[in-house]
Design a protein around this motif. Structure first.
Motif, PDB file in Angstrom:
ATOM      1  N   ALA A   1      44.417   5.251  17.155  1.00 18.95           N
ATOM      2  CA  ALA A   1      44.927   4.401  18.250  1.00 18.95           C
ATOM      3  C   ALA A   1      43.774   3.791  19.050  1.00 18.95           C
ATOM      4  O   ALA A   1      43.829   2.621  19.439  1.00 18.95           O
ATOM      5  CB  ALA A   1      45.828   5.224  19.158  1.00 18.95           C
ATOM      6  N   ARG A   2      42.722   4.576  19.262  1.00 15.27           N
ATOM      7  CA  ARG A   2      41.571   4.025  19.982  1.00 15.27           C
ATOM      8  C   ARG A   2      40.899   2.920  19.175  1.00 15.27           C
ATOM      9  O   ARG A   2      40.503   1.890  19.712  1.00 15.27           O
ATOM     10  CB  ARG A   2      40.560   5.134  20.265  1.00 15.27           C
ATOM     11  CG  ARG A   2      40.995   6.080  21.362  1.00 15.27           C
ATOM     12  CD  ARG A   2      39.959   7.149  21.565  1.00 15.27           C
ATOM     13  NE  ARG A   2      40.307   8.052  22.648  1.00 15.27           N
ATOM     14  CZ  ARG A   2      39.562   9.085  23.029  1.00 15.27           C
ATOM     15  NH1 ARG A   2      38.433   9.333  22.393  1.00 15.27           N
ATOM     16  NH2 ARG A   2      39.945   9.851  24.020  1.00 15.27           N
TER      17      ARG A   2
ATOM     18  N   ARG B   1      43.052  -0.054  19.414  1.00 18.96           N
ATOM     19  CA  ARG B   1      43.021  -0.693  20.728  1.00 18.96           C
ATOM     20  C   ARG B   1      41.760  -1.534  20.886  1.00 18.96           C
ATOM     21  O   ARG B   1      41.791  -2.622  21.454  1.00 18.96           O
ATOM     22  CB  ARG B   1      43.093   0.353  21.849  1.00 18.96           C
ATOM     23  CG  ARG B   1      43.200  -0.311  23.210  1.00 18.96           C
ATOM     24  CD  ARG B   1      43.474   0.664  24.312  1.00 18.96           C
ATOM     25  NE  ARG B   1      42.336   1.500  24.601  1.00 18.96           N
ATOM     26  CZ  ARG B   1      42.106   2.048  25.791  1.00 18.96           C
ATOM     27  NH1 ARG B   1      42.937   1.831  26.780  1.00 18.96           N
ATOM     28  NH2 ARG B   1      41.063   2.810  25.977  1.00 18.96           N
ATOM     29  N   ARG B   2      40.661  -1.036  20.361  1.00 15.84           N
ATOM     30  CA  ARG B   2      39.437  -1.853  20.416  1.00 15.84           C
ATOM     31  C   ARG B   2      39.574  -3.089  19.541  1.00 15.84           C
ATOM     32  O   ARG B   2      39.075  -4.157  19.875  1.00 15.84           O
ATOM     33  CB  ARG B   2      38.241  -1.025  19.939  1.00 15.84           C
ATOM     34  CG  ARG B   2      37.805   0.042  20.909  1.00 15.84           C
ATOM     35  CD  ARG B   2      37.204  -0.558  22.152  1.00 15.84           C
ATOM     36  NE  ARG B   2      36.798   0.462  23.102  1.00 15.84           N
ATOM     37  CZ  ARG B   2      36.387   0.192  24.336  1.00 15.84           C
ATOM     38  NH1 ARG B   2      36.353  -1.069  24.762  1.00 15.84           N
ATOM     39  NH2 ARG B   2      36.030   1.140  25.150  1.00 15.84           N
TER      40      ARG B   2
ATOM     41  N   ALA C   1      46.730  -1.834  24.450  1.00 13.47           N
ATOM     42  CA  ALA C   1      47.108  -0.454  24.185  1.00 13.47           C
ATOM     43  C   ALA C   1      48.499  -0.349  23.561  1.00 13.47           C
ATOM     44  O   ALA C   1      48.723   0.445  22.637  1.00 13.47           O
ATOM     45  CB  ALA C   1      47.065   0.344  25.492  1.00 13.47           C
TER      46      ALA C   1
ATOM     47  N   ALA D   1      48.363  -1.384  20.042  1.00 15.82           N
ATOM     48  CA  ALA D   1      47.653  -0.368  19.268  1.00 15.82           C
ATOM     49  C   ALA D   1      48.581   0.797  18.931  1.00 15.82           C
ATOM     50  O   ALA D   1      48.559   1.317  17.807  1.00 15.82           O
ATOM     51  CB  ALA D   1      46.437   0.119  20.055  1.00 15.82           C
TER      52      ALA D   1
ATOM     53  N   LEU E   1      31.575  -3.972  25.723  1.00 18.15           N
ATOM     54  CA  LEU E   1      31.924  -3.868  24.308  1.00 18.15           C
ATOM     55  C   LEU E   1      33.215  -4.611  24.023  1.00 18.15           C
ATOM     56  O   LEU E   1      33.312  -5.359  23.040  1.00 18.15           O
ATOM     57  CB  LEU E   1      32.064  -2.390  23.915  1.00 18.15           C
ATOM     58  CG  LEU E   1      32.522  -2.141  22.490  1.00 18.15           C
ATOM     59  CD1 LEU E   1      31.498  -2.639  21.491  1.00 18.15           C
ATOM     60  CD2 LEU E   1      32.799  -0.669  22.250  1.00 18.15           C
TER      61      LEU E   1
ATOM     62  N   LEU F   1      24.780   0.975  23.714  1.00 20.92           N
ATOM     63  CA  LEU F   1      25.902   0.493  24.516  1.00 20.92           C
ATOM     64  C   LEU F   1      27.228   0.866  23.857  1.00 20.92           C
ATOM     65  O   LEU F   1      28.172   1.315  24.517  1.00 20.92           O
ATOM     66  CB  LEU F   1      25.797  -1.028  24.657  1.00 20.92           C
ATOM     67  CG  LEU F   1      26.877  -1.695  25.467  1.00 20.92           C
ATOM     68  CD1 LEU F   1      26.773  -1.350  26.934  1.00 20.92           C
ATOM     69  CD2 LEU F   1      26.819  -3.197  25.273  1.00 20.92           C
ATOM     70  N   VAL F   2      27.283   0.680  22.540  1.00 19.06           N
ATOM     71  CA  VAL F   2      28.506   1.042  21.816  1.00 19.06           C
ATOM     72  C   VAL F   2      28.752   2.542  21.910  1.00 19.06           C
ATOM     73  O   VAL F   2      29.880   2.993  22.119  1.00 19.06           O
ATOM     74  CB  VAL F   2      28.401   0.603  20.337  1.00 19.06           C
ATOM     75  CG1 VAL F   2      29.665   0.949  19.578  1.00 19.06           C
ATOM     76  CG2 VAL F   2      28.123  -0.885  20.242  1.00 19.06           C
TER      77      VAL F   2
ATOM     78  N   ALA G   1      30.099   3.359  25.306  1.00 18.59           N
ATOM     79  CA  ALA G   1      31.506   2.960  25.409  1.00 18.59           C
ATOM     80  C   ALA G   1      32.406   3.963  24.681  1.00 18.59           C
ATOM     81  O   ALA G   1      33.487   4.313  25.160  1.00 18.59           O
ATOM     82  CB  ALA G   1      31.693   1.566  24.816  1.00 18.59           C
TER      83      ALA G   1
ATOM     84  N   GLU H   1      35.308   6.681  26.465  1.00 23.71           N
ATOM     85  CA  GLU H   1      36.730   6.520  26.122  1.00 23.71           C
ATOM     86  C   GLU H   1      37.501   7.773  26.509  1.00 23.71           C
ATOM     87  O   GLU H   1      37.137   8.885  26.117  1.00 23.71           O
ATOM     88  CB  GLU H   1      36.860   6.294  24.616  1.00 23.71           C
ATOM     89  CG  GLU H   1      38.252   6.011  24.138  1.00 23.71           C
ATOM     90  CD  GLU H   1      38.602   4.544  24.196  1.00 23.71           C
ATOM     91  OE1 GLU H   1      39.453   4.195  25.022  1.00 23.71           O
ATOM     92  OE2 GLU H   1      38.034   3.754  23.432  1.00 23.71           O
TER      93      GLU H   1
ATOM     94  N   TRP I   1      41.157   7.541  26.737  1.00 24.02           N
ATOM     95  CA  TRP I   1      42.574   7.300  26.439  1.00 24.02           C
ATOM     96  C   TRP I   1      43.068   8.311  25.410  1.00 24.02           C
ATOM     97  O   TRP I   1      42.492   8.449  24.344  1.00 24.02           O
ATOM     98  CB  TRP I   1      42.713   5.877  25.909  1.00 24.02           C
ATOM     99  CG  TRP I   1      44.124   5.439  25.701  1.00 24.02           C
ATOM    100  CD1 TRP I   1      45.183   5.638  26.547  1.00 24.02           C
ATOM    101  CD2 TRP I   1      44.653   4.729  24.583  1.00 24.02           C
ATOM    102  NE1 TRP I   1      46.317   5.079  26.040  1.00 24.02           N
ATOM    103  CE2 TRP I   1      46.028   4.519  24.834  1.00 24.02           C
ATOM    104  CE3 TRP I   1      44.096   4.239  23.407  1.00 24.02           C
ATOM    105  CZ2 TRP I   1      46.843   3.854  23.943  1.00 24.02           C
ATOM    106  CZ3 TRP I   1      44.910   3.573  22.523  1.00 24.02           C
ATOM    107  CH2 TRP I   1      46.266   3.374  22.786  1.00 24.02           C
TER     108      TRP I   1
ATOM    109  N   PRO J   1      46.266   8.726  23.572  1.00 23.34           N
ATOM    110  CA  PRO J   1      47.636   8.287  23.260  1.00 23.34           C
ATOM    111  C   PRO J   1      48.411   9.374  22.538  1.00 23.34           C
ATOM    112  O   PRO J   1      47.832  10.216  21.828  1.00 23.34           O
ATOM    113  CB  PRO J   1      47.410   7.075  22.354  1.00 23.34           C
ATOM    114  CG  PRO J   1      46.106   7.352  21.700  1.00 23.34           C
ATOM    115  CD  PRO J   1      45.277   8.113  22.690  1.00 23.34           C
TER     116      PRO J   1
ATOM    117  N   VAL K   1      50.954   9.427  19.862  1.00 24.52           N
ATOM    118  CA  VAL K   1      51.691   8.648  18.867  1.00 24.52           C
ATOM    119  C   VAL K   1      52.930   9.401  18.397  1.00 24.52           C
ATOM    120  O   VAL K   1      53.941   8.804  18.063  1.00 24.52           O
ATOM    121  CB  VAL K   1      50.764   8.301  17.681  1.00 24.52           C
ATOM    122  CG1 VAL K   1      51.509   7.538  16.603  1.00 24.52           C
ATOM    123  CG2 VAL K   1      49.587   7.484  18.162  1.00 24.52           C
TER     124      VAL K   1
END
Lengths: 176, 323
Positions: A30-31, A34-35, A40, A43, A115, B55-56, B59, B63, B65, B67, B69
C-alpha cells in the motif's frame, strides 16, 4: 474476515496463502502504491485488487507459487493503468479529510514531500524503478525481473529519476 | 565512443545510487566525469548521487502510514455481496412493477422513448387520440442515418406499403458520398393523402418543402458523411436522445435534422444550431434540446482542451404498427 471474502473456497489453501500474503505485504504494497499514484484511497483500492487477483489465481491453481515479486508486478501494472485512466478522469476521494490527515503525517518530513513532488513529475517506469529499489529494498536485478527489463535499464531509470529529484530539491532550496 | 561512455556513466551512476557499484565501476565513473563536463553537471559526482539517495531513504524512514487492507478487503467483499443481493432485488422489483403497469394501466403511453417509438397499446384497450397517428404509423428515430450500416428502409417501410400509396424519396440531407448507396439513403414517407395538410403546414418550417436542390448540395458537405470525431458526446453518440413532442407522432413528422453544437473547453454545450431543418420545428427543437442536455468530451490540442463544434444528424421516419 476470511470466512466472508473467501467463503466459496473449497480447499482453504488459497484462503490461507492469501491471508498470509495480506498480513505480510499489505503495508509495504500500500505504501508503494501510494507513492506511485499519490493517493491513499486509490492505493488501498489497488492493493485490494492485487490481493483479490492473487486469491483468484490461487483458487484456480492452489499449487502455483506467487512471490512478492508477483505482487509488486501486479501492483505496478495496476498503478500504471490507473495513472493512464487518471489522465482522462480525475477522481476525488470521498473523504478528503481522511486523506489529508494521512498525508499530514508524512509532511513532517521534508524529504517525504520532496520525494512525492519529484515522483509526480516522473514517468511511471522511473517511479517504479526508484520505489522498487530504494523504497521496497529490491536490488536492480530483482527489480528488473519484476518489471520485465534488464538491470542496466533499472540503473539508468534510477539515475534519471535521481536527476529529477535533485532538480526538485534545488528548486525548493531556491524558493526557501 | 563518447556517447557510449556517457550512457555507461549513466548506468554506473544508477549503480552508485543503489549502492551496487564495484570499485572498478566507481573508478571508471570518476575518470569519465573528469573528462566529460556534461555528465558532471547532469549526473553529479558520487557524493551528489549518494546525497540525493539519502533523501529517498529519509522519506522511507519517515513513512508512518499503516494501512489496514484486510479490513478494507472484508468491507469490499461484504459490499459486493450486498450489491449482488440489492441488484437482484431491484431487477425483480422493476420487472414486477413494469408487468403490473402494463397489465393494469394500458392507457399509459410514453410518447418519448429513445430509439423506437412503439407506443402501441394492448388490443382492445382505449387509445389516447393525441398519441395515435391517424395513419397507424409510429415514429422511428434513426440516429445519424449517413453512417448506418444496414439500409434503414428494411426497418422503416411499413409492411402494408404495397397496399397504400407510399412515396419513396431520397432524403434531402444525405450527402453525395452516401447517396451512392441507395439503400442507406432513402426513407419512406407516408402518402400525402394520409396527412392533415393544415396542421402539417403549421408544423413545417418555412421554405423547407420541397427541399431545393442547392440545399441538398450544401448538405453534401455537412458532417454526417464525415462525422466530427474531434469532440464526442460523453457516453457516445447514443447519449443524445431527442424526444419530439406528441404532435410529431400525430402528424407523422419525418425528415432529417442536421445540427451543430458549439462545445466549450469544459465539454459544456454553448449553442446549438440547425444546419439543415427536417421541415418540422418540433423535430428540430427536440434534437437541439437533446443536444444541449448532453455533455461532451472536448477536443484536445497538445493535451489542452479547446472549444470546438460537434456536428451530427438525426433522421426521423414513420414506423408502422404492422412491423
Amino acid at each position: 474476515m476470511d470466512e466472508v471474502y473467501l467463503e466459496n473456497d473449497r480447499t482453504g489453501v488459497a484462503q490461507m496463502r492469501v491471508d498470509a500474503m495480506v498480513r505480510e505485504y499489505q503495508t509495504k504494497l500500500a505504501r508503494y502504491l501510494r507513492r506511485m499514484v499519490g493517493d491513499a484511497e486509490v492505493a488501498l483500492d489497488l492493493s485490494q485488487d492485487v490481493f483479490l487477483a492473487a486469491y483468484r489465481i490461487l483458487k484456480a491453481e492452489p499449487e502455483r507459487e506467487l512471490t512478492a515479486g508477483w505482487l509488486y508486478r501486479a501492483a505496478t501494472n495496476g498503478a500504471i493503468s490507473f495513472m493512464r485512466r487518471r489522465k482522462i478522469v480525475r477522481m476525488l476521494p470521498l473523504d478528503r479529510d481522511v486523506d489529508r490527515e494521512q498525508w499530514r503525517i508524512d509532511e513532517r518530513s521534508a524529504a517525504s514531500v520532496d520525494l512525492q513532488a519529484a515522483l509526480r513529475r516522473l514517468p511511471p517506469e522511473q517511479s517504479a524503478a526508484v520505489l522498487l529499489t530504494s523504497y521496497a529494498g529490491y536490488s536492480s536485478q530483482e527489480a528488473a525481473a519484476i518489471l520485465g527489463t534488464t538491470s542496466d535499464a533499472i540503473r539508468q531509470r534510477v539515475c534519471r529519476a535521481m536527476r529529477m529529484l535533485r532538480t526538485v530539491m534545488t528548486e525548493r532550496a531556491k524558493i526557501s | 565512443m563518447m556517447a557510449h561512455d556517457c550512457a555507461r556513466a549513466e548506468i554506473t551512476a544508477g549503480a552508485v545510487a543503489l549502492g551496487e557499484a564495484t570499485d572498478a565501476e566507481r573508478d571508471a565513473y570518476r575518470r569519465h566525469l573528469s573528462v566529460c563536463r556534461r555528465c558532471l553537471e547532469c549526473l553529479g559526482g558520487e557524493r551528489d548521487v549518494e546525497r540525493t539517495m539519502q533523501l529517498v531513504a529519509r522519506a522511507r524512514d519517515a513513512e508512518s502510514w499503516q494501512p489496514e487492507v484486510r479490513v478494507a478487503l472484508r468491507d469490499r467483499a461484504l459490499a459486493k455481496q450486498r450489491g449482488w443481493r440489492f441488484g437482484l432485488a431491484a431487477v425483480a422489483t422493476i420487472a414486477v412493477v413494469s408487468i403490473g403497469v402494463r397489465a393494469w394501466s394500458p392507457s399509459v403511453v410514453n410518447p418519448a422513448q429513445p430509439v423506437a417509438f412503439t407506443d402501441r397499446a394492448p388490443a382492445g384497450a382505449p387509445v389516447p387520440k393525441v398519441h395515435r397517428p391517424a395513419s397507424g404509423h409510429d415514429l422511428v428515430v434513426l440516429h445519424n442515418v449517413a453512417t448506418l450500416k444496414r439500409p434503414p428502409l428494411t426497418s422503416v417501410v411499413p409492411a402494408h406499403a404495397a397496399l397504400h400509396p407510399v412515396e419513396v424519396r431520397a432524403a434531402a440531407p444525405v450527402p453525395s458520398s452516401v447517396a451512392k448507396s441507395p439503400p442507406s439513403a432513402v426513407v419512406a414517407e407516408a402518402g400525402p393523402s394520409q396527412r392533415d395538410e393544415r396542421s402539417v403546414a403549421a408544423l413545417r418550417t418555412e421554405g423547407t418543402a420541397p427541399p431545393p436542390p442547392q440545399r441538398a448540395e450544401s448538405i453534401a458537405v455537412l458532417p454526417p458523411a464525415a462525422p466530427n470525431h474531434d469532440v464526442v458526446p460523453l457516453g457516445g453518440e447514443d447519449a443524445i436522445v431527442p424526444h419530439p413532442s406528441a404532435i410529431a407522432y400525430y402528424e407523422n413528422a419525418e425528415g432529417t435534422t442536421a445540427f451543430e453544437v458549439t462545445v466549450d473547453e469544459r465539454g459544456l454545450p454553448v449553442k446549438c444550431g440547425v444546419t439543415k431543418s427536417s421541415g418540422y420545428l418540433v423535430l428540430d427543437a427536440a434534437v437541439c434540446k437533446a443536444a444541449m442536455h448532453a455533455r461532451y468530451v472536448p477536443r484536445t490540442v497538445n493535451g489542452r482542451a479547446v472549444a470546438s463544434v460537434y456536428r451530427d444528424a438525426f433522421t426521423f421516419a414513420a414506423g408502422s404498427d404492422d412491423r
